[in-house]
Design an enzyme around this catalytic site. Structure first.
Site, mmCIF file in Angstrom:
data_model
loop_
_atom_site.group_PDB
_atom_site.id
_atom_site.type_symbol
_atom_site.label_atom_id
_atom_site.label_comp_id
_atom_site.label_asym_id
_atom_site.label_seq_id
_atom_site.Cartn_x
_atom_site.Cartn_y
_atom_site.Cartn_z
ATOM 1 N N GLU A 260 0.859 -1.188 0.000
ATOM 2 C CA GLU A 260 0.000 0.000 0.000
ATOM 3 C C GLU A 260 0.893 1.236 0.000
ATOM 4 O O GLU A 260 1.873 1.316 0.751
ATOM 5 C CB GLU A 260 -0.885 0.008 1.245
ATOM 6 C CG GLU A 260 -1.984 1.056 1.155
ATOM 7 C CD GLU A 260 -2.478 1.535 2.517
ATOM 8 O OE1 GLU A 260 -3.579 2.067 2.577
ATOM 9 O OE2 GLU A 260 -1.735 1.397 3.521
ATOM 10 N N HIS A 333 -11.771 -0.810 2.433
ATOM 11 C CA HIS A 333 -12.299 -0.391 3.744
ATOM 12 C C HIS A 333 -11.911 1.046 4.091
ATOM 13 O O HIS A 333 -12.294 1.536 5.150
ATOM 14 C CB HIS A 333 -11.754 -1.336 4.811
ATOM 15 C CG HIS A 333 -10.261 -1.258 4.915
ATOM 16 N ND1 HIS A 333 -9.418 -1.607 3.876
ATOM 17 C CD2 HIS A 333 -9.458 -0.822 5.902
ATOM 18 C CE1 HIS A 333 -8.175 -1.385 4.236
ATOM 19 N NE2 HIS A 333 -8.161 -0.920 5.463
ATOM 20 N N ASP A 334 -11.142 1.703 3.225
ATOM 21 C CA ASP A 334 -10.668 3.059 3.521
ATOM 22 C C ASP A 334 -11.380 4.150 2.729
ATOM 23 O O ASP A 334 -10.995 5.325 2.815
ATOM 24 C CB ASP A 334 -9.163 3.158 3.235
ATOM 25 C CG ASP A 334 -8.338 2.476 4.301
ATOM 26 O OD1 ASP A 334 -8.826 2.329 5.435
ATOM 27 O OD2 ASP A 334 -7.199 2.070 4.000
#
Ligand code: NOJ
Length: 564
Positions: A260, A333-334
């Site tokens: 990421e 999920h962000d």
């Protein structure tokens, strides 16, 4: 790292475990629920599952603050049930990836508890501790001017040691000192622990932040959020630590690693993912295409700009071509739900299908986030006090300094990542079939219409479209291997691209408009000679060498043999 490029052909399903499926009735998603749903995940055509953190955690950042890297959070089960999930996923031909969060730990991790006992504790140097400075009148001052992503200053004072520790995220997430070889050895132990158990790889959390400029200097000019970024983002040492993890551990396993990388451009990503001796990651998670309606973070909104989205996607497609491999995603999920952002809740199914094909037919490995495949949408809550996430609190605090509460609430409602964290909608029964207990978080009220069971039975649903799309991807060489060319880059309504692989050509036409829009095919494409292979409207016809696109219309045309 993967010996053969199997990862290039896979589709990954991303689970945020707390909200996926509750198997034991306590209101929290868990691994028993995952076991029960493995056949569903397989039915999509997924080849792998990535789990957001499953480890023990005080949940200051819902699992991204880890207090034990080699166990499972009791909310989710234990190692025995995890091993069963792993075995059963493997039996179904699906790989399993863990989230590796080693930029920081929880402040309740035993290493940190030790490290704060004394300056000469053997664990003290596992973290970035620095002596407090004193300003005028003895006022305490942090060691530098960095600010954290979640919690104001990036430093927290400890009166026992008269020192500050660094936390780039929440106060309860102290940053590990990766310069310390003992910390790197711990990371290697963690990697081996899971790989030896049979896990197939990792998604590495904010991995581009793991190295910091020696001396931790202040950063000028100051920026309001994450001041200091250039002193901890993409430093050469981060690359060398990743090289070490690869040399000592990952290269000995047939595993997959995706990193990421917030605020990293494609040129920088190439340093990590270029295939060859210096490659340290198989793929990188880009962010720029998630900023077409905001400025860096979802809570600084801007009107959606299709040219911005296209530019971001094309940049990664062109720059990585022939050199590295993309990670493709539009939800996780962000971020808020994509239909509520780049599509339209009014045209939920149409825009959901268009967005699905838009990103899944690019070059790269697609990731699907739970609920995306049924078109879950944002869940605005009526009061700020109902939210549960540290990043949401921080955004509300910062916005609250500038704007009235009503405005803050409306920005949070649209921009919070908690929009993606409401429980998965399995059916139209109580709590959307997520739990028989009391759900830990609110269920989106639209579950009567938007749920797996209903969509499973409808051949034209978004869910069944995802299944067809994935099957098409897997059997169509031009999708898997073809090169990429964007057409009409300046057009404000359409995103159009072509993929080519030997004699096979694919034309992807996506309208982002809620209005009717005329599309004219490029001169070297005769639409009547091409096969329409995917679309989101039942009847389609051409007018001349083009068509009038309906709201969010998608058309995918293929030239050449359809199947492998
Ligand atoms: C990125 C994760 O995806 C996010 O959920 C988390 O809050 C931060 N990293 C900090 O670990």
């Amino acid at each position: 790292m993967a010996f053969t490029p199997w990862y290039k052909d896979m589709v990954v399903y991303h689970i945020w475990p707390r909200s996926f499926c509750d198997g034991n009735g306590d209101g929290i998603g868990d691994l028993y629920g995952v076991l029960y749903r493995l056949d569903y995940i397989k039915s999509l055509g997924a080849d792998a599952i990535w789990f957001s953190p499953l480890y023990p955690s005080p949940n200051a950042d819902w699992g991204y603050d880890i207090s034990n890297y080699m166990d499972i959070h009791p909310d989710f089960g234990d190692l025995t049930v995890f091993k069963r999930v792993l075995k059963e996923a493997h039996e179904r031909g699906m790989r399993v990836f863990m989230d590796l969060v080693v930029n920081h730990t929880s402040d309740e991790h035993p290493w940190f508890l030790e490290s704060r006992k004394s300056r000469d504790n053997p664990y003290h140097d596992y973290y970035h501790w620095r002596p407090a400075k004193r300003g005028r009148g003895g006022r305490l001052l942090p060691p530098n001017n960095w600010t954290s992503v979640f919690d104001g200053e990036a430093w927290e004072y400890d009166s026992n040691l008269d020192e500050y520790y660094l936390h780039l995220f929440a106060k309860k997430q102290p940053d590990l000192n990766m310069d310390n070889p003992k910390v790197r050895d711990e990371v290697k132990r963690i990697l081996r622990f899971w790989l030896d158990m049979g896990v197939d790889g990792f998604r590495e959390d904010v991995i581009t932040f793991i190295a910091k400029t020696p001396g931790l200097p202040s950063a000028y000019p100051r920026i309001p959020v994450a001041n200091g970024l250039r002193h901890y983002s993409n430093l050469p040492a981060a690359h060398s630590y990743l090289r070490e993890f690869k040399r000592d551990v990952l290269s000995q396993y047939d595993c997959f690693v995706v990193g990421e990388s917030p605020m990293t451009d494609a040129d920088t990503a190439l340093r990590y993912v270029t295939e060859g001796p210096n490659q340290v990651l198989d793929e990188m998670i880009a962010f720029s295409h998630m900023e077409a309606d905001c400025l860096f973070v979802d809570t600084i909104p801007r009107p959606f700009s299709l040219p911005k989205l296209k530019k971001a996607l094309s940049e990664w497609q062109y720059k990585l071509a022939g050199r590295g491999w993309n990670a493709l995603y539009i939800e996780n999920h962000d971020h808020p739900r994509i239909i509520s952002r780049y599509g339209s809740e009014k045209y939920r199914t149409e825009s959901g299908k268009m967005l699905a094909a838009m990103y899944m037919l690019l070059q790269g490995t697609p990731f699907i986030y739970q609920g995306q495949e049924i078109g879950m949408t944002n869940m605005p809550l009526p009061e700020l006090g109902m939210y549960k996430d540290v990043m949401t609190f921080n955004s509300a605090r910062i916005l609250g300094k500038l704007l009235p509460q009503k405005k803050v609430l409306s920005i949070i409602q649209k921009g919070t990542r908690e929009n993606a964290r409401s429980p998965m909608q399995w059916d139209d029964g109580p709590n959307a079939g997520f739990t028989t207990g009391r759900p830990w978080f609110f269920v989106n009220g639209n579950y009567h219409e938007v749920n797996v069971r209903t969509e499973d039975q409808d051949p034209n649903s978004l869910l069944n479209f995802y299944r067809r799309l994935i099957a098409f991807r897997k059997t169509t060489p031009v999708v898997l291997r073809g090169d990429y060319r964007e057409l009409y880059p300046r057009d404000k309504n359409f995103y159009v691209y072509e993929r080519r692989y030997f004699d096979q050509r694919l034309l992807v036409v996506c309208s982002f408009s809620p209005e009717l829009q005329r599309f004219n095919a490029p001169e070297d494409v005769r639409l009547d000679k091409w096969q329409l292979v995917l679309t989101n409207y039942e009847t389609c016809f051409n007018i001349g060498n083009g068509f009038t696109a309906r709201p969010y219309e998608l058309r995918v045309y293929l030239y050449g043999e359809a199947a492998l």
